[in-house]
Write a protein that holds these residues in place. Sequence first.
Motif, PDB file in Angstrom:
ATOM      1  N   ALA A 616       0.824  -1.274  -0.068  1.00  0.00           N
ATOM      2  CA  ALA A 616      -0.074  -0.117   0.114  1.00  0.00           C
ATOM      3  C   ALA A 616       0.837   1.253  -0.018  1.00  0.00           C
ATOM      4  CB  ALA A 616      -1.016  -0.031   1.162  1.00  0.00           C
ATOM      5  N   ARG A 617       2.148   1.103   0.041  1.00  0.00           N
ATOM      6  CA  ARG A 617       2.915   2.443   0.171  1.00  0.00           C
ATOM      7  C   ARG A 617       2.890   3.222  -1.219  1.00  0.00           C
ATOM      8  NH1 ARG A 617       8.328  -0.256   1.950  1.00  0.00           N
ATOM      9  NH2 ARG A 617       7.500  -1.680   0.698  1.00  0.00           N
ATOM     10  N   LYS A 618       2.633   4.367  -1.130  1.00  0.00           N
ATOM     11  CA  LYS A 618       2.646   5.169  -2.280  1.00  0.00           C
ATOM     12  C   LYS A 618       3.949   5.719  -2.766  1.00  0.00           C
ATOM     13  CE  LYS A 618      -2.169   6.907  -1.560  1.00  0.00           C
ATOM     14  NZ  LYS A 618      -2.956   7.956  -1.391  1.00  0.00           N
ATOM     15  N   THR A 619       4.088   6.025  -3.866  1.00  0.00           N
ATOM     16  CA  THR A 619       5.446   6.688  -4.371  1.00  0.00           C
ATOM     17  C   THR A 619       4.876   8.009  -5.386  1.00  0.00           C
ATOM     18  OG1 THR A 619       5.517   5.344  -6.425  1.00  0.00           O
ATOM     19  CG2 THR A 619       6.585   4.489  -4.364  1.00  0.00           C
ATOM     20  N   GLU A 620       5.926   8.581  -5.522  1.00  0.00           N
ATOM     21  CA  GLU A 620       5.874   9.852  -6.523  1.00  0.00           C
ATOM     22  C   GLU A 620       7.115   9.683  -7.372  1.00  0.00           C
ATOM     23  OE1 GLU A 620       7.538  13.295  -3.846  1.00  0.00           O
ATOM     24  OE2 GLU A 620       5.385  13.248  -4.285  1.00  0.00           O
ATOM     25  N   TYR A 621       6.770  10.303  -8.671  1.00  0.00           N
ATOM     26  CA  TYR A 621       8.165  10.153  -9.686  1.00  0.00           C
ATOM     27  C   TYR A 621       8.890  11.583  -9.928  1.00  0.00           C
ATOM     28  CZ  TYR A 621       4.683  11.370 -13.249  1.00  0.00           C
ATOM     29  OH  TYR A 621       3.860  12.115 -13.837  1.00  0.00           O
ATOM     30  N   THR A 622      10.032  11.314 -10.338  1.00  0.00           N
ATOM     31  CA  THR A 622      10.854  12.260 -10.922  1.00  0.00           C
ATOM     32  C   THR A 622      11.179  11.973 -12.274  1.00  0.00           C
ATOM     33  OG1 THR A 622      12.603  12.058  -9.787  1.00  0.00           O
ATOM     34  CG2 THR A 622      11.403  13.497  -8.624  1.00  0.00           C
ATOM     35  N   MET A 623      11.445  12.855 -13.260  1.00  0.00           N
ATOM     36  CA  MET A 623      11.943  12.363 -14.542  1.00  0.00           C
ATOM     37  C   MET A 623      13.223  13.592 -14.860  1.00  0.00           C
ATOM     38  SD  MET A 623       8.580  11.888 -16.781  1.00  0.00           S
ATOM     39  CE  MET A 623       9.652  11.351 -18.382  1.00  0.00           C
ATOM     40  N   SER A 624      14.174  12.824 -15.828  1.00  0.00           N
ATOM     41  CA  SER A 624      15.089  13.643 -16.288  1.00  0.00           C
ATOM     42  C   SER A 624      15.384  13.094 -17.778  1.00  0.00           C
ATOM     43  CB  SER A 624      16.664  13.278 -15.542  1.00  0.00           C
ATOM     44  OG  SER A 624      16.910  12.142 -15.623  1.00  0.00           O
ATOM     45  N   PHE A 625      15.754  14.164 -18.704  1.00  0.00           N
ATOM     46  CA  PHE A 625      15.761  13.767 -20.144  1.00  0.00           C
ATOM     47  C   PHE A 625      17.011  14.044 -20.698  1.00  0.00           C
ATOM     48  CE2 PHE A 625      12.615  12.156 -23.092  1.00  0.00           C
ATOM     49  CZ  PHE A 625      13.313  12.843 -24.633  1.00  0.00           C
ATOM     50  N   ASN A 626      17.711  13.203 -21.515  1.00  0.00           N
ATOM     51  CA  ASN A 626      19.101  13.614 -22.046  1.00  0.00           C
ATOM     52  C   ASN A 626      18.627  13.798 -23.635  1.00  0.00           C
ATOM     53  OD1 ASN A 626      21.452  13.237 -23.590  1.00  0.00           O
ATOM     54  ND2 ASN A 626      22.270  12.452 -21.455  1.00  0.00           N
ATOM     55  N   GLU A 627      18.712  15.010 -24.055  1.00  0.00           N
ATOM     56  CA  GLU A 627      18.286  15.336 -25.535  1.00  0.00           C
ATOM     57  C   GLU A 627      19.256  14.508 -26.577  1.00  0.00           C
ATOM     58  OE1 GLU A 627      17.208  19.305 -28.149  1.00  0.00           O
ATOM     59  OE2 GLU A 627      18.874  19.184 -26.969  1.00  0.00           O
ATOM     60  N   GLU A 628      20.475  14.403 -26.102  1.00  0.00           N
ATOM     61  CA  GLU A 628      21.489  13.949 -26.792  1.00  0.00           C
ATOM     62  C   GLU A 628      21.302  12.626 -27.151  1.00  0.00           C
ATOM     63  OE1 GLU A 628      23.405  16.222 -28.514  1.00  0.00           O
ATOM     64  OE2 GLU A 628      24.048  14.679 -29.739  1.00  0.00           O
ATOM     65  N   ASN A 629      20.972  11.870 -26.237  1.00  0.00           N
ATOM     66  CA  ASN A 629      20.645  10.418 -26.488  1.00  0.00           C
ATOM     67  C   ASN A 629      19.587  10.235 -27.292  1.00  0.00           C
ATOM     68  OD1 ASN A 629      22.934   9.595 -24.779  1.00  0.00           O
ATOM     69  ND2 ASN A 629      21.294   9.225 -22.891  1.00  0.00           N
ATOM     70  N   LEU A 630      18.561  11.277 -27.213  1.00  0.00           N
ATOM     71  CA  LEU A 630      17.492  11.132 -28.096  1.00  0.00           C
ATOM     72  C   LEU A 630      17.636  11.200 -29.591  1.00  0.00           C
ATOM     73  CD1 LEU A 630      14.231  11.037 -28.615  1.00  0.00           C
ATOM     74  CD2 LEU A 630      14.291  13.400 -28.060  1.00  0.00           C
ATOM     75  N   ILE A 631      18.460  12.188 -29.746  1.00  0.00           N
ATOM     76  CA  ILE A 631      18.885  12.438 -31.053  1.00  0.00           C
ATOM     77  C   ILE A 631      19.800  11.461 -31.727  1.00  0.00           C
ATOM     78  CG2 ILE A 631      20.206  14.103 -32.445  1.00  0.00           C
ATOM     79  CD1 ILE A 631      19.533  16.255 -30.535  1.00  0.00           C
ATOM     80  N   ASN A 632      20.820  10.763 -30.967  1.00  0.00           N
ATOM     81  CA  ASN A 632      21.716   9.815 -31.441  1.00  0.00           C
ATOM     82  C   ASN A 632      20.910   8.721 -31.945  1.00  0.00           C
ATOM     83  OD1 ASN A 632      23.833  11.791 -31.176  1.00  0.00           O
ATOM     84  ND2 ASN A 632      24.344  10.886 -29.163  1.00  0.00           N
ATOM     85  N   ASP A 633      19.993   8.148 -30.859  1.00  0.00           N
ATOM     86  CA  ASP A 633      19.367   6.740 -31.276  1.00  0.00           C
ATOM     87  C   ASP A 633      18.597   6.803 -32.190  1.00  0.00           C
ATOM     88  OD1 ASP A 633      19.090   5.622 -27.624  1.00  0.00           O
ATOM     89  OD2 ASP A 633      20.720   5.942 -29.156  1.00  0.00           O
ATOM     90  N   SER A 634      17.445   8.227 -32.284  1.00  0.00           N
ATOM     91  CA  SER A 634      16.551   8.449 -33.360  1.00  0.00           C
ATOM     92  C   SER A 634      17.368   8.339 -34.678  1.00  0.00           C
ATOM     93  CB  SER A 634      15.953   9.653 -33.174  1.00  0.00           C
ATOM     94  OG  SER A 634      15.355   9.725 -31.829  1.00  0.00           O
ATOM     95  N   VAL A 635      18.398   9.140 -35.053  1.00  0.00           N
ATOM     96  CA  VAL A 635      18.863   9.257 -36.235  1.00  0.00           C
ATOM     97  C   VAL A 635      19.591   7.806 -36.670  1.00  0.00           C
ATOM     98  CG1 VAL A 635      21.169   9.758 -37.213  1.00  0.00           C
ATOM     99  CG2 VAL A 635      19.935  11.526 -36.024  1.00  0.00           C
ATOM    100  N   LYS A 636      20.207   6.938 -35.512  1.00  0.00           N
ATOM    101  CA  LYS A 636      20.656   5.654 -35.927  1.00  0.00           C
ATOM    102  C   LYS A 636      19.320   4.855 -36.627  1.00  0.00           C
ATOM    103  CE  LYS A 636      22.993   1.743 -33.844  1.00  0.00           C
ATOM    104  NZ  LYS A 636      23.628   1.186 -32.520  1.00  0.00           N
TER     105      LYS A 636
END
Length: 900
Positions: A616-636
């Motif tokens: 029953a324990r509740k959690t909350e989330y945080t996010m971080s985002f690496n734009e360079e990884n998104l660009i590199n993986d998408s291009v590939k």
Amino acid sequence: MEFKLESLKYQETAIQTIVKVLEGTVKNTFDNACFEGIRSNMSQLTLDEIQDNIKKILFENGISQEVAKLSTDKDICVEMETGTGKTLVYIKTIYELFKHYGFTKFIILVPSVAIRQNIIGTFKSFDKQLEDIYGFKPNAFEYDSKKLPKVTQFIEEQHPQVMIMTLASFNSEDKILNQAQREDLFNNIPFIEAIGKTNPIIIMDEPQEGMDTDNSIKQIAKLNPLFKLRYSATHKIIKNLLYRLTPYDSYKEGLVKKIEVLTVTEKNDEASLKIELTDIQIGKGDPKVKLKAWHLNNSSGKIDFKNTAWLKVGDNVGDKTNNPSYLNYKISQINKSLKTQKWTVSFSNGAEILEKQIAGSLENIWALQIEWLMHRHFTKSQKLLEKNIKCLSLIFIDRVANYMGETPLIKNLFVQKYKEIYPEYHGGKIPTAEEIQATQGYYFAQKASGEYADNEGGIKEQSKIYDLILKGKEELLTISNPVQFVFSHSALGVGWDNPNVFNIATLNNSYSEIKKRQEIGRGLRICVNQDGQRVYDALNVNENDRVNQLTVIPNETYETFVTQYQEEIKSVYGTANAGAGMSHSHKGISADEVNFKRNPSSEIDKAFKKYWTALARKTEYTMSFNEENLINDSVKRINKIEIPDFVIEASSFLINSIAEEGKNDTFQGSENVVQKSTFTPLDLIEEISENTGVSYNTLFKIISRLNNLDQLVKNPPRFIHETSIIIRDVELDEMIRGLDYQITGESYPFDFNDFIKNISNEAYVETPHKGVFDKMLVDSDVERKFSLEADTDVEVVCFLKLPTWYKIQTPIGPYEPDFGLVMKRKSLKTANESEFYFVIETKGTNDIHDKKALKESEIYKIRCAMKHFSKLGLDVHYKAPVKEYKYFKTQADSSISANM
């Protein structure tokens, strides 16, 4: 009052289903879709590409190709239960088709004035809100043969046009649209031909109402539609059924009102003179009939309501039934009406009986139906008024004359009962005649002859009578408007509904001419308050607190009513279980009310409480985002895309003959011509950004590093589609990589008490051995099998279907896991026994990478849940996805071994 527009998931799915059919279409513009002054709808997709799109949609929507009845015809069926908003769905689909593909020409075909007015009303109710969302407002108008300039505008305009018309507008050669000899022709051709050049998308509202006759098919073909979109709850002809919302699904998800059937029927009525025409025999001689009537058995003294032998003109019903009460019933005529095509039996005493009609006095039954209707109406009115909701009741009657004639029996009964019952609910106040009259509304039109009827001809002659009922939906819903009871014969049976109809009575002397689903459908829609907002009930709401409940009051037995309803459902879905559940108000507990009771075992209770403390324990989330990884993986990944040539398919058929049995033709061959496509970099960036939510700046960086733009030139829409899928996948991967959960210190309460659900037998299984409750709610066969096997597993201590209020928050919305389970295992080394806690997500696959079985959002939520449960520590083991119980045990063994 203004109706508030909602974003409902099931409606969005139905809308996007149609949009996806044409995925890959080049967006229409002035340059590529305008010829000789006519703006058309254009799509270069081949038949194979359309069929591929359709098969993908069927897979996503969980419909088999057999059920869908795949066809190469450009017809798409969308099936939505009455009251779930199909009109708004296809109106929003028009907006989406213009947004995605630039389509501008739409025709909505309707079978009746009621449906036409409902569509016009829906456009007016939501046009401002839709304009705020989409940034434009289509020109929606009803076709009028006296206003041909509007048709010319429809043909020429670049702005989206929606023409609402009946089949009667063009279903014969003498109609104005078909005439070739007129001074006001469009470019010297008939208007019907000019409309055909626009390739309109035709939306068929209730196509089963006369749109599939040979003549209708021929006339609609003249319009040369790009596609025909068929919307109904009760399709008779099915082609490419791509979306289906059954009555059961609507009912289960709380998308429509719950249904109460309050029956008013005669019991022990042997003394009545009922006669029913049950069968007709037509042969070489004169016609004969079988009548159902009360038969007297001299030897036993018993009396039975049963069929006679075959009877002819001259036969006396009293003699044939041995019942002297019928001696005045001598058959004088057996006749079939040329106008109605119904058989009639006339008797010497002046009585007449029609097919499926019972002859006899129903005045007492009608009086009791009206009485119960008023009790329900006034009780609900007072309860609903506290929530700022107006209550309406709808009354179907057998003949217009019984309300509007010289001796209006039903109206007189209504006035009488209103005077008797009103004071009971209003502190003893006696209503005036003016107040009683003001509370009544009706959908009858008066012809010039003075006769009242439910037909279009009459409506045109006296439109004021029905304006409030048919056009003024918002006004009718306003508490200050006095009308609360609406009377109709049959015209409100299809195409009209009102969200605040809470009671329906059918005062018939026959089996209802209106189908049960249509009859019920007039009041199924979720109600609205005075702010135009829908008011929903919680799925587990107590019976006494429920707002959305429709009371149906037929004058037939509950069993007869339900049997007929189920037969209608079965004829469409193959099983009666697809229908909405019903309760019979004269029983303490209906056949569909199911009690869920806590297991009395102290061992289960103890284990479950410890388990729940961990879970029953509740959690909350945080996010971080690496734009360079998104660009590199998408291009590939994008650089690996290979696109087949963009082609137009040309096919030739030689028609050898056309006869009544069909056409005879010979395939002459086909050729695919490779096409060149035009695009601009901004178009590319704009489209991908809209599909993925990625910023223009990031997309410029991705596109600038691509080395396969030659694939883009082949077919830009397809390249954009595949690129968008890749970027969304990479986005999700990157989001998961940067997602972190933290325990908040808060917990869900331990709130597990006995409860009652109104569900079908298919929606639960018995779990008396290891279930926390003695029954388990299930949504699929996978869950059913899992529950049954868990309940008999010796290592399981307890398990349950997790409540809907147990949610894990994720960046794309809350996630609700399926099962919680406690397992015990004894160590062979130490002989100590330990308990292990599991949460299980059941799906149609054991592989999280199986994108055929799992939606993108399902995969993402499962991956988020993995991080959530990981943060809870070793106490709770999360297993997902799980298809078979045996697979779960294998996974559980692995976790247990690692912790023992």
